[in-house]
Scaffold this motif. Sequence first.
Motif, PDB file in Angstrom:
ATOM      1  N   LYS A 283      40.795  66.343  66.150  1.00 59.10           N
ATOM      2  CA  LYS A 283      39.997  65.696  65.033  1.00 59.10           C
ATOM      3  C   LYS A 283      39.589  64.218  65.303  1.00 59.10           C
ATOM      4  O   LYS A 283      38.528  63.823  65.348  1.00 59.10           O
ATOM      5  CB  LYS A 283      40.820  65.610  63.736  1.00 59.10           C
ATOM      6  CG  LYS A 283      40.922  66.859  63.041  1.00 59.10           C
ATOM      7  CD  LYS A 283      41.690  66.625  61.538  1.00 59.10           C
ATOM      8  CE  LYS A 283      41.118  65.620  60.782  1.00 59.10           C
ATOM      9  NZ  LYS A 283      41.727  65.510  59.315  1.00 59.10           N
ATOM     10  N   ARG A 284      40.191  63.777  66.219  1.00 59.91           N
ATOM     11  CA  ARG A 284      40.225  62.362  66.661  1.00 59.91           C
ATOM     12  C   ARG A 284      39.197  62.082  67.720  1.00 59.91           C
ATOM     13  O   ARG A 284      38.532  61.362  67.959  1.00 59.91           O
ATOM     14  CB  ARG A 284      41.612  61.708  66.975  1.00 59.91           C
ATOM     15  CG  ARG A 284      41.433  60.355  67.499  1.00 59.91           C
ATOM     16  CD  ARG A 284      43.015  59.721  67.802  1.00 59.91           C
ATOM     17  NE  ARG A 284      43.904  60.493  68.689  1.00 59.91           N
ATOM     18  CZ  ARG A 284      43.633  60.387  70.189  1.00 59.91           C
ATOM     19  NH1 ARG A 284      42.821  59.699  70.544  1.00 59.91           N
ATOM     20  NH2 ARG A 284      44.597  60.995  70.687  1.00 59.91           N
ATOM     21  N   LEU A 285      39.265  63.085  68.712  1.00 60.97           N
ATOM     22  CA  LEU A 285      38.622  62.962  70.092  1.00 60.97           C
ATOM     23  C   LEU A 285      36.797  63.373  69.962  1.00 60.97           C
ATOM     24  O   LEU A 285      36.557  64.105  68.921  1.00 60.97           O
ATOM     25  CB  LEU A 285      39.140  64.246  70.952  1.00 60.97           C
ATOM     26  CG  LEU A 285      40.520  64.207  71.698  1.00 60.97           C
ATOM     27  CD1 LEU A 285      40.999  65.156  72.531  1.00 60.97           C
ATOM     28  CD2 LEU A 285      40.822  62.745  72.581  1.00 60.97           C
ATOM     29  N   ARG A 286      36.221  62.856  70.795  1.00 62.37           N
ATOM     30  CA  ARG A 286      34.946  63.113  71.139  1.00 62.37           C
ATOM     31  C   ARG A 286      34.638  64.207  72.016  1.00 62.37           C
ATOM     32  O   ARG A 286      35.645  64.371  72.867  1.00 62.37           O
ATOM     33  CB  ARG A 286      34.284  61.773  71.374  1.00 62.37           C
ATOM     34  CG  ARG A 286      34.205  60.688  70.300  1.00 62.37           C
ATOM     35  CD  ARG A 286      33.356  59.379  70.786  1.00 62.37           C
ATOM     36  NE  ARG A 286      33.454  58.472  69.707  1.00 62.37           N
ATOM     37  CZ  ARG A 286      32.552  58.316  68.866  1.00 62.37           C
ATOM     38  NH1 ARG A 286      31.908  59.341  68.516  1.00 62.37           N
ATOM     39  NH2 ARG A 286      32.760  57.245  67.669  1.00 62.37           N
ATOM     40  N   VAL A 287      33.562  64.607  72.287  1.00 58.94           N
ATOM     41  CA  VAL A 287      33.169  65.754  73.153  1.00 58.94           C
ATOM     42  C   VAL A 287      33.678  65.400  74.610  1.00 58.94           C
ATOM     43  O   VAL A 287      34.035  66.071  75.226  1.00 58.94           O
ATOM     44  CB  VAL A 287      31.881  66.197  72.795  1.00 58.94           C
ATOM     45  CG1 VAL A 287      31.597  67.546  73.830  1.00 58.94           C
ATOM     46  CG2 VAL A 287      31.573  67.118  71.475  1.00 58.94           C
ATOM     47  N   ARG A 288      32.998  64.240  74.649  1.00 61.47           N
ATOM     48  CA  ARG A 288      33.143  63.933  76.206  1.00 61.47           C
ATOM     49  C   ARG A 288      34.657  63.568  76.557  1.00 61.47           C
ATOM     50  O   ARG A 288      34.976  63.733  77.632  1.00 61.47           O
ATOM     51  CB  ARG A 288      32.211  62.562  76.532  1.00 61.47           C
ATOM     52  CG  ARG A 288      32.456  61.356  75.669  1.00 61.47           C
ATOM     53  CD  ARG A 288      31.678  60.425  75.910  1.00 61.47           C
ATOM     54  NE  ARG A 288      32.006  59.028  75.119  1.00 61.47           N
ATOM     55  CZ  ARG A 288      33.117  58.205  75.353  1.00 61.47           C
ATOM     56  NH1 ARG A 288      34.081  58.566  76.297  1.00 61.47           N
ATOM     57  NH2 ARG A 288      33.207  57.327  74.153  1.00 61.47           N
ATOM     58  N   GLN A 289      35.532  63.257  75.560  1.00 62.91           N
ATOM     59  CA  GLN A 289      36.725  62.911  75.913  1.00 62.91           C
ATOM     60  C   GLN A 289      37.493  64.228  76.033  1.00 62.91           C
ATOM     61  O   GLN A 289      38.378  64.345  76.868  1.00 62.91           O
ATOM     62  CB  GLN A 289      37.217  61.904  74.640  1.00 62.91           C
ATOM     63  CG  GLN A 289      36.926  60.591  74.383  1.00 62.91           C
ATOM     64  CD  GLN A 289      37.497  59.930  73.308  1.00 62.91           C
ATOM     65  OE1 GLN A 289      37.437  60.647  72.293  1.00 62.91           O
ATOM     66  NE2 GLN A 289      37.900  58.831  73.556  1.00 62.91           N
ATOM     67  N   LEU A 290      37.195  65.074  75.268  1.00 65.76           N
ATOM     68  CA  LEU A 290      37.878  66.482  75.338  1.00 65.76           C
ATOM     69  C   LEU A 290      37.321  67.012  76.486  1.00 65.76           C
ATOM     70  O   LEU A 290      38.310  67.937  77.208  1.00 65.76           O
ATOM     71  CB  LEU A 290      37.498  67.518  74.230  1.00 65.76           C
ATOM     72  CG  LEU A 290      38.066  68.765  74.161  1.00 65.76           C
ATOM     73  CD1 LEU A 290      39.626  68.688  74.204  1.00 65.76           C
ATOM     74  CD2 LEU A 290      37.538  69.640  72.865  1.00 65.76           C
ATOM     75  N   LYS A 291      36.180  67.186  77.050  1.00 64.07           N
ATOM     76  CA  LYS A 291      35.856  67.769  78.062  1.00 64.07           C
ATOM     77  C   LYS A 291      36.555  67.207  79.402  1.00 64.07           C
ATOM     78  O   LYS A 291      37.041  67.958  80.180  1.00 64.07           O
ATOM     79  CB  LYS A 291      34.332  67.563  78.420  1.00 64.07           C
ATOM     80  CG  LYS A 291      33.553  67.670  79.906  1.00 64.07           C
ATOM     81  CD  LYS A 291      32.281  67.046  80.001  1.00 64.07           C
ATOM     82  CE  LYS A 291      31.824  67.391  81.556  1.00 64.07           C
ATOM     83  NZ  LYS A 291      30.489  66.698  81.542  1.00 64.07           N
TER      84      LYS A 291
END
Length: 464
Positions: A283-291
Amino acid sequence: MGAFLRRRSFSPSLIYNSWLAVALRINAFVIIPRSYDVHRQRLDLLSSFTIPNSPIQNQDHEDTSNESVTTTPHKRRERYSGRYPKNFKDKYKERQGDEATISKVLAKGMTPAGQHVPIMVKECLHYMGLDDTNYQRHSSDPILVVDCTLGYGGHSSYILKQIMNHTDAKLIAFDRDSVEIQKTEERLRRTVLLEQTDANYNVNCKFTAVNQNFADLGPYMTSTNQNGKVTSLLADLGLSSMQIDNDERGFTYKRDGPLDMRMSQTNGIEGSGSTETAYELLKRLRVRQLKSMLQENSDEEFADEIAYGLIGNGYKIPETTIELADRVRDVARPLIEKQNGWNSNGKQALGKNQAKKLKQQLDSTIARVMQAIRIEVNREFEVLEKLLEDLPNVLSPRGKVIILTFHSGEDRRVKKSFKSGFKSGIYSSWSRDVVRPTKEERRDNPRRSCCKLRWAVRSDQTAG
């Protein structure tokens, strides 16, 4: 029949059973009730029959008009829904320690629920200098062993057996899981005492369990004045089978459970890891962070597409392990098919071998995604690097360290640290090549087939 009953005194239940036997002998069609309640109704009805001159009336019905009879419904004992149930909560025989069931599970190459089978025990003891070949039980040199990951106590139990009769030997074991550490500590103490004939034997002098993450090893050893005294140290970085088997912990995609993945679910323990669950992390992460996380923690080749598919705009973030697995499967399936040149137009059905390979690749992709999220939730790389940093100060001269890793990210860090320490003179020797489980052990304990063992020996040089 009546004359026979008048001569003898029988309970209503015995009369009922006799009546059934007679009915069966004369080939009467009798439906034998299976429910306890139906049995009770039949017995009550039978006991109310009037049998002339029978003592039953005087014995069973005397002064019962004012008594209230309460009947407890019969509850059948729990049974497996199948030969080997899949859900952790249904494996009550294994969790209760039924030896016959546990033997069957082990024979199938599986791990009994609620237990953990230690990996590469002989190799660990050998490189720690505690096997029968290298270890002198009656030596006067003090021995201090640290098990960084107590878990079920598999490795620790073997270590304790080796140092039990040494005059100056002790084991300190760390574990962040506050639930499991209490069970393991009690079990190990009981095991040690059972094998002792000395009534004055003090197990507390041999074994100490510390409910902390091994990232706190350095500060703990400093506070207890034991820095530089550890003769052998073991760190098994793999997941405990008790955690994998328990659906409520959220470590496996094969059964549904909350997307938790915390190794310690108790807040407030310093260094125990994040109090944030895997769902809260997503829920906290952004797409680029998760990538970036998927690439760094598990070398996932479809990190970009999976990251967007999990938390991209308009997508509901998965809350359970099955939801996460299904989402990853939906994203990765067309990518894997395209990569292999299968079913590119969506009309051609996959062959049997292709479908099998596709399933294996999808399962591996899901496992890598969950591994990457778990590593982030528990700060596993950060904790490992802190341990590697503290090792030179913790180990005694010629002290030995053994680390078991289970994926490339861990092994890279351990290899880099040992190699760097060897070049700088901190370690006198180290394992350039990894030690792997034997073929037999991989067959008997498939969960540990990817294990890699690396070791290093502290030099006489003082850490500086």
